[in-house]
Design a protein around this motif. Structure first.
Motif, PDB file in Angstrom:
ATOM      1  N   GLN A   1      65.274 -38.100   0.653  1.00  0.00           N
ATOM      2  CA  GLN A   1      64.621 -37.831   1.924  1.00  0.00           C
ATOM      3  C   GLN A   1      64.059 -39.100   2.549  1.00  0.00           C
ATOM      4  N   GLN A   2      63.878 -39.066   3.841  1.00  0.00           N
ATOM      5  CA  GLN A   2      63.354 -40.216   4.569  1.00  0.00           C
ATOM      6  C   GLN A   2      61.903 -40.452   4.202  1.00  0.00           C
ATOM      7  N   SER A   3      61.522 -41.719   4.138  1.00  0.00           N
ATOM      8  CA  SER A   3      60.172 -42.060   3.718  1.00  0.00           C
ATOM      9  C   SER A   3      59.132 -41.600   4.728  1.00  0.00           C
ATOM     10  N   LEU A   4      58.008 -41.129   4.205  1.00  0.00           N
ATOM     11  CA  LEU A   4      56.885 -40.780   5.066  1.00  0.00           C
ATOM     12  C   LEU A   4      56.181 -42.030   5.594  1.00  0.00           C
ATOM     13  N   GLN A   5      56.463 -43.160   4.965  1.00  0.00           N
ATOM     14  CA  GLN A   5      55.807 -44.402   5.358  1.00  0.00           C
ATOM     15  C   GLN A   5      56.641 -45.189   6.372  1.00  0.00           C
TER      16      GLN A   5
ATOM     17  N   GLU B   1      68.316 -37.301 -10.103  1.00  0.00           N
ATOM     18  CA  GLU B   1      68.529 -38.573 -10.800  1.00  0.00           C
ATOM     19  C   GLU B   1      67.883 -38.599 -12.178  1.00  0.00           C
ATOM     20  N   VAL B   2      67.028 -37.620 -12.489  1.00  0.00           N
ATOM     21  CA  VAL B   2      66.324 -37.604 -13.779  1.00  0.00           C
ATOM     22  C   VAL B   2      67.277 -37.126 -14.873  1.00  0.00           C
ATOM     23  N   SER B   3      67.490 -37.977 -15.873  1.00  0.00           N
ATOM     24  CA  SER B   3      68.372 -37.615 -16.984  1.00  0.00           C
ATOM     25  C   SER B   3      67.608 -37.402 -18.284  1.00  0.00           C
ATOM     26  N   LEU B   4      66.319 -37.779 -18.304  1.00  0.00           N
ATOM     27  CA  LEU B   4      65.540 -37.659 -19.543  1.00  0.00           C
ATOM     28  C   LEU B   4      64.138 -37.162 -19.246  1.00  0.00           C
TER      29      LEU B   4
ATOM     30  N   GLN C   1      60.131 -42.229  -3.939  1.00  0.00           N
ATOM     31  CA  GLN C   1      60.375 -43.560  -4.486  1.00  0.00           C
ATOM     32  C   GLN C   1      61.066 -43.493  -5.842  1.00  0.00           C
ATOM     33  N   LEU C   2      60.738 -42.480  -6.642  1.00  0.00           N
ATOM     34  CA  LEU C   2      61.418 -42.307  -7.929  1.00  0.00           C
ATOM     35  C   LEU C   2      62.910 -42.071  -7.699  1.00  0.00           C
ATOM     36  N   ARG C   3      63.243 -41.194  -6.754  1.00  0.00           N
ATOM     37  CA  ARG C   3      64.644 -40.906  -6.476  1.00  0.00           C
ATOM     38  C   ARG C   3      65.357 -42.126  -5.893  1.00  0.00           C
ATOM     39  N   ALA C   4      64.631 -42.923  -5.117  1.00  0.00           N
ATOM     40  CA  ALA C   4      65.226 -44.092  -4.472  1.00  0.00           C
ATOM     41  C   ALA C   4      65.268 -45.306  -5.398  1.00  0.00           C
ATOM     42  N   ALA C   5      64.904 -45.136  -6.671  1.00  0.00           N
ATOM     43  CA  ALA C   5      64.980 -46.195  -7.690  1.00  0.00           C
ATOM     44  C   ALA C   5      64.010 -47.339  -7.435  1.00  0.00           C
ATOM     45  N   GLU C   6      62.922 -47.068  -6.703  1.00  0.00           N
ATOM     46  CA  GLU C   6      61.899 -48.091  -6.547  1.00  0.00           C
ATOM     47  C   GLU C   6      61.093 -48.244  -7.833  1.00  0.00           C
ATOM     48  N   PHE C   7      61.122 -47.248  -8.692  1.00  0.00           N
ATOM     49  CA  PHE C   7      60.655 -47.340 -10.078  1.00  0.00           C
ATOM     50  C   PHE C   7      61.468 -46.331 -10.877  1.00  0.00           C
ATOM     51  N   ASP C   8      61.385 -46.412 -12.206  1.00  0.00           N
ATOM     52  CA  ASP C   8      62.282 -45.630 -13.061  1.00  0.00           C
ATOM     53  C   ASP C   8      61.594 -44.529 -13.859  1.00  0.00           C
ATOM     54  N   ILE C   9      60.308 -44.694 -14.143  1.00  0.00           N
ATOM     55  CA  ILE C   9      59.619 -43.746 -15.024  1.00  0.00           C
ATOM     56  C   ILE C   9      58.419 -43.168 -14.299  1.00  0.00           C
ATOM     57  N   LEU C  10      58.284 -41.863 -14.354  1.00  0.00           N
ATOM     58  CA  LEU C  10      57.137 -41.182 -13.758  1.00  0.00           C
ATOM     59  C   LEU C  10      56.384 -40.453 -14.860  1.00  0.00           C
ATOM     60  N   VAL C  11      55.093 -40.770 -14.989  1.00  0.00           N
ATOM     61  CA  VAL C  11      54.246 -40.157 -16.012  1.00  0.00           C
ATOM     62  C   VAL C  11      53.310 -39.169 -15.336  1.00  0.00           C
ATOM     63  N   GLY C  12      53.185 -37.997 -15.909  1.00  0.00           N
ATOM     64  CA  GLY C  12      52.301 -36.991 -15.326  1.00  0.00           C
ATOM     65  C   GLY C  12      51.852 -35.979 -16.344  1.00  0.00           C
ATOM     66  N   ILE C  13      51.036 -35.040 -15.881  1.00  0.00           N
ATOM     67  CA  ILE C  13      50.516 -34.004 -16.768  1.00  0.00           C
ATOM     68  C   ILE C  13      51.351 -32.748 -16.661  1.00  0.00           C
ATOM     69  N   ASN C  14      51.554 -32.330 -15.434  1.00  0.00           N
ATOM     70  CA  ASN C  14      52.244 -31.063 -15.208  1.00  0.00           C
ATOM     71  C   ASN C  14      53.410 -31.293 -14.249  1.00  0.00           C
ATOM     72  N   LEU C  15      54.477 -31.886 -14.791  1.00  0.00           N
ATOM     73  CA  LEU C  15      55.641 -32.184 -13.969  1.00  0.00           C
ATOM     74  C   LEU C  15      56.645 -31.042 -13.968  1.00  0.00           C
ATOM     75  N   LEU C  16      56.225 -29.866 -14.414  1.00  0.00           N
ATOM     76  CA  LEU C  16      57.140 -28.740 -14.498  1.00  0.00           C
ATOM     77  C   LEU C  16      57.155 -27.933 -13.218  1.00  0.00           C
ATOM     78  N   ARG C  17      56.473 -28.397 -12.196  1.00  0.00           N
ATOM     79  CA  ARG C  17      56.317 -27.588 -10.998  1.00  0.00           C
ATOM     80  C   ARG C  17      57.648 -27.038 -10.516  1.00  0.00           C
ATOM     81  N   GLU C  18      57.646 -25.749 -10.275  1.00  0.00           N
ATOM     82  CA  GLU C  18      58.836 -25.056  -9.812  1.00  0.00           C
ATOM     83  C   GLU C  18      59.301 -25.656  -8.481  1.00  0.00           C
ATOM     84  N   GLY C  19      60.598 -25.899  -8.385  1.00  0.00           N
ATOM     85  CA  GLY C  19      61.154 -26.444  -7.160  1.00  0.00           C
ATOM     86  C   GLY C  19      61.214 -27.961  -7.135  1.00  0.00           C
TER      87      GLY C  19
END
Length: 713
Positions: free
Chosen positions: A638-642, A558-561, A535-553
């Motif tokens: 990617q195609q939605s799981l929903q 679309e993330v510029s910041l 949904q983040l990539r599909a622009a359904e929202f713009d900001i994602l907040v998390g703790i450990n967003l550094l996950r490899e892979g």
């Protein structure tokens, strides 16, 4: 057969020099090589080129199933004419057997096996024993106990046209390799008999079965058939049937094993009774006697892997057989994201030992159960003679062991040094000493030398994100302003915090500022996490907040910041590796920027600055020399799981048909058949989240249509 790399792209940027240096080092017999490749530099493509040029059976290791599936898909495309296999844990759900003495709580083993992954595991084992052009993408599951390759190979059943073999004798051979007869419910690992015709569905084949026709005591004809329709697909001259299970052994070995198990049981019971542990002695006797009876009658028992030492004839303490034993002596190992994968391998043995020791001490298992274990780290290193470590942030182990001055070539097991400065990699990467001597002059002909190669230049021309340091005071207001600016430009933002509570509270606060925001952390279901990222990539929202967003892979073009709150709080989430990986999430956008909120420049932040400036300058020089204009990475969402719950889904259409049409059951069967086919297709493509979603949808539709006849017990 050699590996044949198929790709519409050629090597670009740093890829050619990196591939050449690593291949020369491998050909010289060196054990340790490190590919330091930045995000977006095409590390997977470089790995594929190394595999093709070396021409050896190869094991590619990843630290989780999701990334392993991604690699498997990429390598399948790179090597369509070779055997590319997938080997990960085949449990959808796994609760290991355990005992908690403090509360006297015994937890029985509970698991749910994914049949599709089990098929892929069996296919892997068969390919390794019958082919040379094999590439296996595996998780840490490959260091866990598996059946003996000699037993597995010795129990294969070859059949050829004109062979003198009676039908009944053939059926006995199939039963001996754990196939089951079922003339009604034909499925993997089963066979059915119709007169002189025997149809077998090997457990390692997806939708193909083998038909063997007899004329008297001779094999008259062999065909491949479609499992669903029974239509003949191809006439073949011969076929080799592999065992239907991963753990197999001959009847003689099983008899010897049962004698050894009973002997060990009696010794352990005597020891318990001598110490006055009568409850433990009685418990062990009952459990082991039951298992022995099952093994005698059925050839199998629940938890038979705990007796693997006796079944395979190993000595006490001897390492178990694993997937690595199925490889030939000379094979290549590529460790993807090695800074995570290697520590994971190192930690498996101790965790397993701690759990099983409690079971043994309290009479739930025999001491030999301790030998059903993952490999120790040193055993893994001894079995894998040549390794290429692939990472944007190599750990201390890789750096020390891959130094070309040969000072750190002996494996440093248990090395606890975490203070190695990555900026020194400029001195270590391609020269034997801190001089400007080129790698071509470095002697890689002497075995024992090792090598670190950098792959910094991106074919896309993208530079590392710009780093901006801002004070902690007012970091929330600053973050809101930055998010608003990016949102107006149609770009995405990642914000990292230190705690779950902070992530949730910050998301709520940003929503109050009329920003489209979501949060993500470990408490969120895995399938939902995948959907949030989509949904983040599909622009359904713009900001994602998390703790450990550094996950490899984590691939989000679309993330510029990236905003890192409290960046000067040194620790696991703010150490050098974490900061470099987190900043790299913005490296796929031409306007990539990373803002660090801090009041002091810690050592980790300074190292991030040094590494980023170095990489930016080198990329910029390359772009100017080759007249390259940087452009953002473009990749389809990617195609939605929903998809089967949204937009007037199939479920809603089925509900309407159930009300409006008399032939509702017929319609339901058709829809269910279609969904089941799509589920199998998704599983075959390793889209397991989507397959699970379809499975749940099928269950729901069966219930609504009255086709679910299962009874709750």
């Amino acid at each position: 057969m050699s590996f044949q790399l198929v790709s519409e792209y050629g090597v670009k940027g740093d890829q050619e020099q990196a591939i050449g240096k690593l291949v020369r080092s491998l050909e010289a017999g060196n054990r340790h090589q490190t590919l330091l490749g930045v995000t977006g530099s095409g590390k997977t493509f470089s790995m594929a080129n190394i595999i093709e040029r070396m021409g050896k059976p190869t094991l590619v290791m990843s630290h989780n199933k999701t990334l392993a599936a991604q690699l498997y898909s990429e390598f399948k495309n790179f090597f369509p004419n070779n055997a590319v296999e997938y080997f990960v844990s085949y449990f959808d759900y796994y609760q290991p057997e355990a005992y908690i003495p403090r509360s006297d709580t015994y937890i029985e083993k509970d698991s749910s096996v994914n049949e599709e992954i089990e098929r892929l595991r069996l296919s892997t084992m068969g390919s390794l024993l019958t082919r040379e052009d094999v590439l296996v993408v595996a998780s840490v599951s490959c260091i866990y106990g598996l059946g003996s390759p000699d037993d597995y190979e010795g129990m294969m059943v070859p059949v050829w046209q004109g062979q003198q073999l009676g039908r009944d004798e053939f059926l006995g051979l199939l039963v001996g390799i754990l196939f089951e007869r079922n003339d009604i419910a034909f499925g993997r690992g089963k066979f059915r008999v119709r007169g002189d015709v025997v149809e077998i569905h090997p457990a390692y084949l997806e939708d193909t079965a083998i038909r063997v026709e007899f004329f008297g005591d001779e094999v008259d004809r062999i065909s491949t058939i479609d499992v669903m329709t029974g239509a003949v697909m191809e006439r073949i001259d011969k076929h080799t049937f592999f065992p239907a299970k991963q753990f197999v052994s001959s009847g003689d070995k099983m008899k010897k094993a049962m004698i050894a198990i009973r002997s060990e049981m009696n010794e352990q019971i005597a020891l318990f009774e001598e110490k006055g542990k009568l409850i433990e002695a009685q418990r062990l006797k009952m459990r082991t006697e039951y298992d022995l009876e099952m093994m005698h009658e059925m050839g199998f028992c629940q938890g038979i892997e705990n007796y693997s030492r006796h079944i395979t004839g190993r000595a006490p303490g001897e390492r178990p057989y694993t997937l690595l034993d199925f490889f030939p002596d000379d094979f290549l190992v590529l460790m993807d994201e090695s800074h995570v994968s290697l520590p994971q391998i190192r930690g498996m043995y101790e965790g397993d030992l701690s759990r099983k020791s409690s079971l043994v001490d309290h009479g739930f298992r025999l001491p030999s159960a301790l030998d059903n274990r993952p490999l120790r780290f040193q055993e893994f290193m001894e079995m894998t003679t040549q390794r290429v470590y692939v990472s944007a942030t190599p750990g201390p182990f890789e750096v020390v062991n891959s130094r070309p001055d040969n000072k750190g070539c002996i494996p440093v097991y248990g090395n606890k040094d975490r203070g190695i400065d990555p900026i020194r990699l400029r001195q270590l990467r391609i020269v034997p000493s801190p001089t400007d001597q080129p790698v071509e002059d470095f002697d890689v002909s002497r075995k024992g030398n090792s090598l670190i190669v950098e792959q910094i230049v991106r074919p896309t021309g993208l530079l590392d994100p710009v780093l901006t340091l801002r004070p902690l005071k007012g970091q929330i207001d600053e973050t809101i302003e930055l998010c608003q600016q990016r949102s107006e430009r149609g770009e995405r933002v990642l914000v990292t915090t230190l705690t779950k509570r902070t992530a949730e509270d910050l998301s709520e606060y940003l929503q109050g500022a009329r920003l489209k925001v979501r949060y993500i952390h470990a408490d969120i279901d895995a399938v939902e996490r995948v959907e949030i990222l989509r949904q983040l990539r599909a622009a359904e929202f713009d900001i994602l907040v998390g703790i450990n967003l550094l996950r490899e892979g984590l691939d989000l073009p679309e993330v510029s910041l990236v905003c890192i709150l409290d960046a000067d709080k040194e620790g696991f989430l703010r150490n050098e590796t974490s900061l470099i990986q987190t900043a790299g999430r913005a490296a796929r956008h031409v306007k990539g920027e990373c803002v660090l909120f801090c009041d002091q420049v810690t050592d980790s932040i300074q190292r991030l600055i040094d590494v980023t400036e170095d990489r930016r300058s080198r990329q910029q020089a390359y772009n100017e020399e080759h007249n390259i204009t940087p452009h953002s990475v473009v990749r389809a969402v990617q195609q939605s799981l929903q998809q089967y719950q949204d937009d007037r889904s199939r479920a809603e259409k089925l509900n309407r048909s159930l009300v409006a049409e008399e032939a509702s059951v017929y319609d339901a069967v058709n829809v269910l058949s279609e969904l089941e086919g799509e589920m199998q297709e998704a599983a075959g493509k390793l889209e397991f989240e989507r397959a699970a979603h379809l499975r749940d949808q099928i269950k729901q539709l069966k219930k609504r249509a009255g086709l679910d006849n299962t009874e709750k017990k």
